[in-house]
Scaffold this motif. Structure first.
Motif, PDB file in Angstrom:
ATOM      1  N   ARG A 130       0.828  -1.205   0.000  1.00  0.00           N
ATOM      2  CA  ARG A 130       0.000   0.000   0.000  1.00  0.00           C
ATOM      3  C   ARG A 130       0.866   1.261   0.000  1.00  0.00           C
ATOM      4  O   ARG A 130       0.436   2.318  -0.476  1.00  0.00           O
ATOM      5  N   HIS A 131       2.102   1.150   0.490  1.00  0.00           N
ATOM      6  CA  HIS A 131       2.990   2.311   0.512  1.00  0.00           C
ATOM      7  C   HIS A 131       3.344   2.797  -0.896  1.00  0.00           C
ATOM      8  O   HIS A 131       3.794   3.934  -1.049  1.00  0.00           O
ATOM      9  N   THR A 132       3.166   1.950  -1.906  1.00  0.00           N
ATOM     10  CA  THR A 132       3.595   2.297  -3.264  1.00  0.00           C
ATOM     11  C   THR A 132       2.505   2.968  -4.097  1.00  0.00           C
ATOM     12  O   THR A 132       2.754   3.333  -5.240  1.00  0.00           O
ATOM     13  N   ILE A 133       1.288   3.102  -3.564  1.00  0.00           N
ATOM     14  CA  ILE A 133       0.175   3.572  -4.407  1.00  0.00           C
ATOM     15  C   ILE A 133      -0.510   4.810  -3.843  1.00  0.00           C
ATOM     16  O   ILE A 133      -1.658   5.097  -4.212  1.00  0.00           O
ATOM     17  N   GLU A 134       0.176   5.570  -3.003  1.00  0.00           N
ATOM     18  CA  GLU A 134      -0.444   6.762  -2.424  1.00  0.00           C
ATOM     19  C   GLU A 134      -0.941   7.712  -3.510  1.00  0.00           C
ATOM     20  O   GLU A 134      -2.080   8.189  -3.477  1.00  0.00           O
ATOM     21  N   LEU A 135      -0.081   8.009  -4.485  1.00  0.00           N
ATOM     22  CA  LEU A 135      -0.435   8.975  -5.532  1.00  0.00           C
ATOM     23  C   LEU A 135      -1.570   8.445  -6.395  1.00  0.00           C
ATOM     24  O   LEU A 135      -2.502   9.181  -6.747  1.00  0.00           O
ATOM     25  N   GLU A 136      -1.523   7.152  -6.746  1.00  0.00           N
ATOM     26  CA  GLU A 136      -2.563   6.567  -7.620  1.00  0.00           C
ATOM     27  C   GLU A 136      -3.928   6.569  -6.939  1.00  0.00           C
ATOM     28  O   GLU A 136      -4.958   6.780  -7.598  1.00  0.00           O
ATOM     29  N   LEU A 137      -3.954   6.359  -5.626  1.00  0.00           N
ATOM     30  CA  LEU A 137      -5.228   6.388  -4.917  1.00  0.00           C
ATOM     31  C   LEU A 137      -5.775   7.814  -4.824  1.00  0.00           C
ATOM     32  O   LEU A 137      -6.983   8.040  -4.981  1.00  0.00           O
ATOM     33  N   GLU A 138      -4.877   8.781  -4.590  1.00  0.00           N
ATOM     34  CA  GLU A 138      -5.310  10.175  -4.500  1.00  0.00           C
ATOM     35  C   GLU A 138      -5.876  10.681  -5.814  1.00  0.00           C
ATOM     36  O   GLU A 138      -6.830  11.462  -5.833  1.00  0.00           O
ATOM     37  N   THR A 139      -5.298  10.250  -6.928  1.00  0.00           N
ATOM     38  CA  THR A 139      -5.724  10.733  -8.246  1.00  0.00           C
ATOM     39  C   THR A 139      -6.776   9.840  -8.895  1.00  0.00           C
ATOM     40  O   THR A 139      -7.248  10.150  -9.995  1.00  0.00           O
ATOM     41  N   GLY A 140      -7.131   8.737  -8.243  1.00  0.00           N
ATOM     42  CA  GLY A 140      -8.157   7.851  -8.788  1.00  0.00           C
ATOM     43  C   GLY A 140      -7.699   6.993  -9.946  1.00  0.00           C
ATOM     44  O   GLY A 140      -8.516   6.454 -10.682  1.00  0.00           O
ATOM     45  N   ARG A 141      -6.397   6.827 -10.110  1.00  0.00           N
ATOM     46  CA  ARG A 141      -5.893   6.022 -11.223  1.00  0.00           C
ATOM     47  C   ARG A 141      -5.971   4.529 -10.926  1.00  0.00           C
ATOM     48  O   ARG A 141      -5.993   3.710 -11.837  1.00  0.00           O
ATOM     49  N   LEU A 142      -5.971   4.189  -9.649  1.00  0.00           N
ATOM     50  CA  LEU A 142      -6.125   2.803  -9.223  1.00  0.00           C
ATOM     51  C   LEU A 142      -7.070   2.762  -8.045  1.00  0.00           C
ATOM     52  O   LEU A 142      -7.308   3.765  -7.371  1.00  0.00           O
ATOM     53  N   LEU A 143      -7.618   1.587  -7.783  1.00  0.00           N
ATOM     54  CA  LEU A 143      -8.449   1.405  -6.599  1.00  0.00           C
ATOM     55  C   LEU A 143      -8.029   0.118  -5.902  1.00  0.00           C
ATOM     56  O   LEU A 143      -7.491  -0.801  -6.526  1.00  0.00           O
ATOM     57  N   VAL A 144      -8.277   0.080  -4.603  1.00  0.00           N
ATOM     58  CA  VAL A 144      -7.983  -1.102  -3.797  1.00  0.00           C
ATOM     59  C   VAL A 144      -9.261  -1.909  -3.648  1.00  0.00           C
ATOM     60  O   VAL A 144     -10.282  -1.380  -3.211  1.00  0.00           O
ATOM     61  N   LEU A 145      -9.203  -3.182  -4.025  1.00  0.00           N
ATOM     62  CA  LEU A 145     -10.369  -4.056  -3.918  1.00  0.00           C
ATOM     63  C   LEU A 145     -10.502  -4.596  -2.500  1.00  0.00           C
ATOM     64  O   LEU A 145      -9.506  -4.889  -1.822  1.00  0.00           O
ATOM     65  N   ASP A 146     -11.765  -4.732  -2.059  1.00  0.00           N
ATOM     66  CA  ASP A 146     -12.066  -5.288  -0.740  1.00  0.00           C
ATOM     67  C   ASP A 146     -12.156  -6.806  -0.879  1.00  0.00           C
ATOM     68  O   ASP A 146     -13.178  -7.345  -1.305  1.00  0.00           O
ATOM     69  N   VAL A 147     -11.073  -7.498  -0.537  1.00  0.00           N
ATOM     70  CA  VAL A 147     -10.973  -8.943  -0.750  1.00  0.00           C
ATOM     71  C   VAL A 147     -10.842  -9.665   0.587  1.00  0.00           C
ATOM     72  O   VAL A 147     -10.159  -9.180   1.503  1.00  0.00           O
ATOM     73  N   GLU A 148     -11.490 -10.816   0.697  1.00  0.00           N
ATOM     74  CA  GLU A 148     -11.361 -11.645   1.901  1.00  0.00           C
ATOM     75  C   GLU A 148      -9.891 -11.942   2.199  1.00  0.00           C
ATOM     76  O   GLU A 148      -9.140 -12.336   1.309  1.00  0.00           O
ATOM     77  N   GLY A 149      -9.474 -11.730   3.439  1.00  0.00           N
ATOM     78  CA  GLY A 149      -8.120 -12.069   3.834  1.00  0.00           C
ATOM     79  C   GLY A 149      -7.082 -11.008   3.527  1.00  0.00           C
ATOM     80  O   GLY A 149      -5.917 -11.164   3.899  1.00  0.00           O
ATOM     81  N   PHE A 150      -7.483  -9.941   2.838  1.00  0.00           N
ATOM     82  CA  PHE A 150      -6.570  -8.850   2.522  1.00  0.00           C
ATOM     83  C   PHE A 150      -6.891  -7.640   3.389  1.00  0.00           C
ATOM     84  O   PHE A 150      -8.043  -7.462   3.795  1.00  0.00           O
ATOM     85  N   PRO A 151      -5.902  -6.810   3.658  1.00  0.00           N
ATOM     86  CA  PRO A 151      -4.509  -6.895   3.180  1.00  0.00           C
ATOM     87  C   PRO A 151      -3.727  -8.034   3.830  1.00  0.00           C
ATOM     88  O   PRO A 151      -4.025  -8.436   4.950  1.00  0.00           O
ATOM     89  N   ILE A 152      -2.729  -8.525   3.097  1.00  0.00           N
ATOM     90  CA  ILE A 152      -1.783  -9.475   3.674  1.00  0.00           C
ATOM     91  C   ILE A 152      -0.807  -8.653   4.517  1.00  0.00           C
ATOM     92  O   ILE A 152      -0.114  -7.787   3.997  1.00  0.00           O
ATOM     93  N   GLN A 153      -0.790  -8.937   5.811  1.00  0.00           N
ATOM     94  CA  GLN A 153       0.037  -8.129   6.701  1.00  0.00           C
ATOM     95  C   GLN A 153       1.462  -8.658   6.738  1.00  0.00           C
ATOM     96  O   GLN A 153       1.724  -9.769   7.182  1.00  0.00           O
ATOM     97  N   ARG A 154       2.385  -7.861   6.253  1.00  0.00           N
ATOM     98  CA  ARG A 154       3.811  -8.174   6.306  1.00  0.00           C
ATOM     99  C   ARG A 154       4.532  -7.067   7.065  1.00  0.00           C
ATOM    100  O   ARG A 154       3.907  -6.122   7.532  1.00  0.00           O
ATOM    101  N   GLN A 155       5.836  -7.193   7.172  1.00  0.00           N
ATOM    102  CA  GLN A 155       6.637  -6.203   7.879  1.00  0.00           C
ATOM    103  C   GLN A 155       7.819  -5.784   7.023  1.00  0.00           C
ATOM    104  O   GLN A 155       8.295  -6.550   6.186  1.00  0.00           O
ATOM    105  N   TRP A 156       8.264  -4.544   7.230  1.00  0.00           N
ATOM    106  CA  TRP A 156       9.565  -4.130   6.731  1.00  0.00           C
ATOM    107  C   TRP A 156      10.581  -4.422   7.812  1.00  0.00           C
ATOM    108  O   TRP A 156      10.323  -4.209   9.001  1.00  0.00           O
TER     109      TRP A 156
END
Length: 302
Positions: free
Chosen positions: A243-269
């Motif tokens: 999700r950190h890679t799509i801030e601009l795309e979400l703000e401008t409406g170029r991409l959308l995040v789908l509401d999917v069972e089991g997502f987001p997959i929680q990982r760590q840096w």
């Protein structure tokens, strides 16, 4: 033998690139100057260090040996610099940071904030893929690595410093947008634009599907998140990205995040370095800064 550190430095650049022109460019020297330094080193060693294989050059057996010893010599010099920096304190010194390409979406903000606190520390940033990060760690050629799940095969110190949620992205007006939540079985019917084999994101996605007895339908394979986002926008399939890679795309409406069972997959840096490595004062300062400030800085407006 009468050899110099300059000759070894030039030789190592050629050994790394296996190309005189690229080595010269990286050293800001002319190609004849590089060739001359290598020739003088070969004369001092008494053996050829490179051999011509068609249009390419390769290290000879002697070349491999010299390269290993040269790496040890330069690492020893770096350790000496770290000891001297320790005597000066954390206000000076240099710091080599390597980050996964996905981390680079917020790494510049993190490094800029760190530089404001420690302006006397020289920063060097290497943005690369997971495979190269593992090679850097194995060779102990960087101070600290910021990446996804660290490889278990290497003897490493690793500390999580921030969450890294993976989400499913689609182009605007995708047919699945109206379904909330989307069943995983329905998602498995879709074609995905995926990262290359071995990338942390792809490994997590494949594990997620396998654990649920589903088959992931891969379409195109890409080595950069930017390429994946462009392909998703063009309708070539769904994507799974941090999700950190799509801030601009979400703000401008170029991409959308789908509401999917089991997502987001929680990982760590993770912040990663070789176990037993003696961190310099500069690296220690960065280590502590990341643990204290990374989450806040990553969520701050660009």
């Amino acid at each position: 033998m009468h050899l110099t550190l300059r000759q070894l430095k030039v030789f190592q650049a050629v050994a790394q690139h296996l190309n005189y022109t690229q080595a010269a460019r990286s050293l800001h020297l002319s190609q004849p100057a590089v060739s001359m330094q290598v020739k003088q080193l070969e004369e001092s060693v008494g053996l050829p260090l490179f051999e011509q294989m068609g249009k390419k050059i390769q290290l000879t057996e002697a070349g491999h040996e010299v390269s290993q010893y040269a790496r040890t010599i330069f690492q020893t010099f770096e350790e000496m610099e770290e000891v001297l920096d320790a005597l000066k304190g954390a206000e000076t010194g240099h710091l080599d940071i390597a980050v996964a390409s996905t981390v680079n979406y917020f790494a510049p903000r993190l490094l800029a904030a760190f530089h404001r606190h420690y302006p006397g520390i020289e920063l060097r940033l290497n943005v690369t893929n997971r495979k190269c990060l593992m090679e850097l760690l194995e060779a102990n050629e960087t101070d600290i690595v910021l990446m996804g799940s660290p490889p278990e095969a290497l003897d490493l110190e690793s500390e999580p410093f921030m969450e890294n949620p993976l989400v499913v992205v689609a182009p605007p007006s995708h047919p699945l947008e109206s379904q909330q939540p989307i069943p995983l079985e329905r998602l498995a019917e879709q074609t995905f634009v995926m990262r290359e084999a071995g990338s942390g994101t792809r490994l997590a996605l494949e594990r997620f599907f396998n654990d649920r007895g589903l088959v992931l339908r891969g379409g195109m394979q890409m080595t950069r998140n930017e390429a994946i986002k462009q392909a998703v926008r063009a309708g070539m399939g769904l994507g799974v990205v941090s999700r950190h890679t799509i801030e601009l795309e979400l703000e401008t409406g170029r991409l959308l995040v789908l509401d999917v069972e089991g997502f987001p997959i929680q990982r760590q840096w993770y912040m990663v370095y070789r176990r037993g490595k003696r961190l310099s004062p500069a690296a220690t300062a960065f280590h502590d800064f990341v643990l204290a400030q990374a989450k806040q800085i990553s969520e701050s407006p660009i």
